[in-house]
Design an enzyme around this catalytic site. Structure first.
Site, short mmCIF file in Angstrom:
data_model
loop_
_atom_site.label_atom_id
_atom_site.label_comp_id
_atom_site.label_asym_id
_atom_site.label_seq_id
_atom_site.Cartn_x
_atom_site.Cartn_y
_atom_site.Cartn_z
N GLY A 15 0.84 -1.21 0.00
CA GLY A 15 0.00 0.00 0.00
C GLY A 15 0.86 1.24 0.00
O GLY A 15 0.54 2.25 0.63
N LEU A 20 -0.21 7.33 3.75
CA LEU A 20 0.85 7.05 4.72
C LEU A 20 2.04 6.36 4.06
O LEU A 20 3.19 6.71 4.32
CB LEU A 20 0.28 6.17 5.84
CG LEU A 20 1.21 5.85 6.99
CD1 LEU A 20 1.61 7.12 7.74
CD2 LEU A 20 0.56 4.87 7.95
N TYR A 147 -15.35 -1.03 8.11
CA TYR A 147 -13.94 -0.69 8.32
C TYR A 147 -13.59 -0.83 9.81
O TYR A 147 -12.58 -1.45 10.18
CB TYR A 147 -13.72 0.74 7.83
CG TYR A 147 -12.38 1.36 8.10
CD1 TYR A 147 -11.22 0.88 7.51
CD2 TYR A 147 -12.27 2.49 8.94
CE1 TYR A 147 -10.00 1.49 7.74
CE2 TYR A 147 -11.06 3.10 9.16
CZ TYR A 147 -9.92 2.60 8.56
OH TYR A 147 -8.71 3.22 8.78
N LYS A 151 -11.06 -3.34 11.72
CA LYS A 151 -9.93 -2.87 12.54
C LYS A 151 -9.95 -3.55 13.91
O LYS A 151 -8.90 -3.99 14.41
CB LYS A 151 -9.97 -1.34 12.68
CG LYS A 151 -9.61 -0.60 11.39
CD LYS A 151 -8.20 -0.94 10.92
CE LYS A 151 -7.80 -0.30 9.63
NZ LYS A 151 -6.55 -0.81 9.08
N ILE A 177 -5.49 11.42 9.57
CA ILE A 177 -4.13 11.86 9.23
C ILE A 177 -4.22 12.94 8.17
O ILE A 177 -4.92 12.79 7.16
CB ILE A 177 -3.27 10.67 8.76
CG1 ILE A 177 -3.12 9.69 9.92
CG2 ILE A 177 -1.90 11.14 8.27
CD1 ILE A 177 -2.36 8.44 9.56
#
Ligand code: AKB
Length: 322
Positions: A15, A20, A147, A151, A177
């Site tokens: 990814g 990130l 999601y 997680k 972020i």
């Protein structure tokens, strides 16, 4: 052992074209310029100078296994995921990518002796039963998005692999972020990045979250540094093997708009909440990250003012020198 020896010499980012991953790749190379760094993402992409790029679908387990064996991967950063808002539109795909992808990485890491794995969790793992303010490390967790469920489940799988197989897997519960180089894709906190682009481009922004929706946030430089600090921390000091709470600041769209207006007085904001409001309403406002601070010395460097300065300065410079 000096610091350089602590950093593995063959690392894989899964990814790496994302928000990130793209910045983590540069930080890893800076940390250890002589390492072999393999950047990978679903579609052909680019890697910073000094790194390699390989297209990889993390759901393609044989291909992932081949890469781990071929390069002798010692450390994996598994960042590929579908975020909260997009995940609600494609729930089955989100579950498959987020869960099966993680299980492929964990399973192959044990099989081929990968020394350390990083996997991101999120504030999305919390839910309406979690206290809204100053969420402790071990609260009620009742996520309402696919999601978030992936997680929370992923955190428990990480802990399971650590306890059962001794796999050194480490994780952070990232807040929203905020970055200027690479945009996020498909999250509920994305407004806090879009607003800067629109402030500079058109001088106005319509927020898809209501004015007073307070959420935890972090500037990208802090998020990257937190990731590397956790990965380099002495394992003996880590009391959390699900995922650590970390935070830097919490603000609302209206507070962010005010901070932008103090630098760009003509900036206008209005509000038109969409389906992402219902997601944000299940997330906490403020996180307590004292366990991360005690265990491995986490501290943030960017508050709201520093964040706004960085975003506006860097985005303005990038539009002059794209
Ligand atoms: C999202 O909004 O889905 C992400 C997250 C908080 O994990 N930014």
């Amino acid at each position: 052992m000096n610091n350089l020896q602590k950093v593995p010499s063959v690392a894989l980012i899964i990814g790496s074209s994302g928000q990130l991953g793209s910045e983590l790749a540069s930080a890893l190379l800076k940390e250890r310029p002589d390492q072999t760094l393999i950047c990978s993402d679903l579609h052909q992409g680019t890697a910073p100078d000094g790194a390699l790029f390989e297209a990889l679908d993390v759901l393609n387990k044989p291909r992932l296994e081949d890469m781990i064996k071929r390069y002798g991967i010692q450390e994996i950063y598994h960042l590929a995921a579908m975020l909260s808002a997009k995940g609600e539109q494609k729930p089955e795909m989100a579950w498959r990518l987020n869960m099966e992808g993680l299980l492929n990485v964990l399973d192959l890491s044990v099989k081929h002796g990968v020394g350390r794995v990083f996997w991101p969790s999120s504030i999305a793992a919390f839910g309406p039963g979690t206290p809204r303010d100053l969420v402790p490390q071990w609260p009620v967790m009742d996520p309402r998005t696919v999601y978030g469920i992936s997680k929370l489940s992923g955190e428990l799988w990480c802990q399971y692999y650590f306890q059962r197989f001794g796999l050194d897997v480490r994780s952070l519960r990232y807040p929203g972020i905020i970055s200027w180089r690479t945009p996020p894709g498909g999250g509920t906190t994305d407004y806090a990045v879009e607003i800067f682009h629109e402030a500079l481009r058109t001088g106005a922004y319509t927020s898809f979250l209501q004015a007073h929706t307070r959420l935890p946030m972090m500037f990208i430089d802090d998020a990257v540094r937190a990731t590397l600090e956790l990965m380099r921390a002495d394992g003996e000091r880590l009391s959390v093997r699900t995922s650590y709470n970390i935070t830097a600041m919490s603000f609302t769209p209206s507070e962010l708009a005010e901070a932008i207006q103090s630098r760009l007085p003509d900036f206008q904001i209005d509000y038109c909440a969409d389906f992402r409001q219902a997601i944000a309403d299940t997330w906490p406002a403020v996180i307590d990250d004292q366990v991360a601070r005690l265990d491995w010395g986490w501290h943030h460097r960017y508050d709201l003012n520093a964040l706004v300065d960085e975003m506006l300065t860097n985005l303005a410079a990038a539009s002059v020198n794209p």
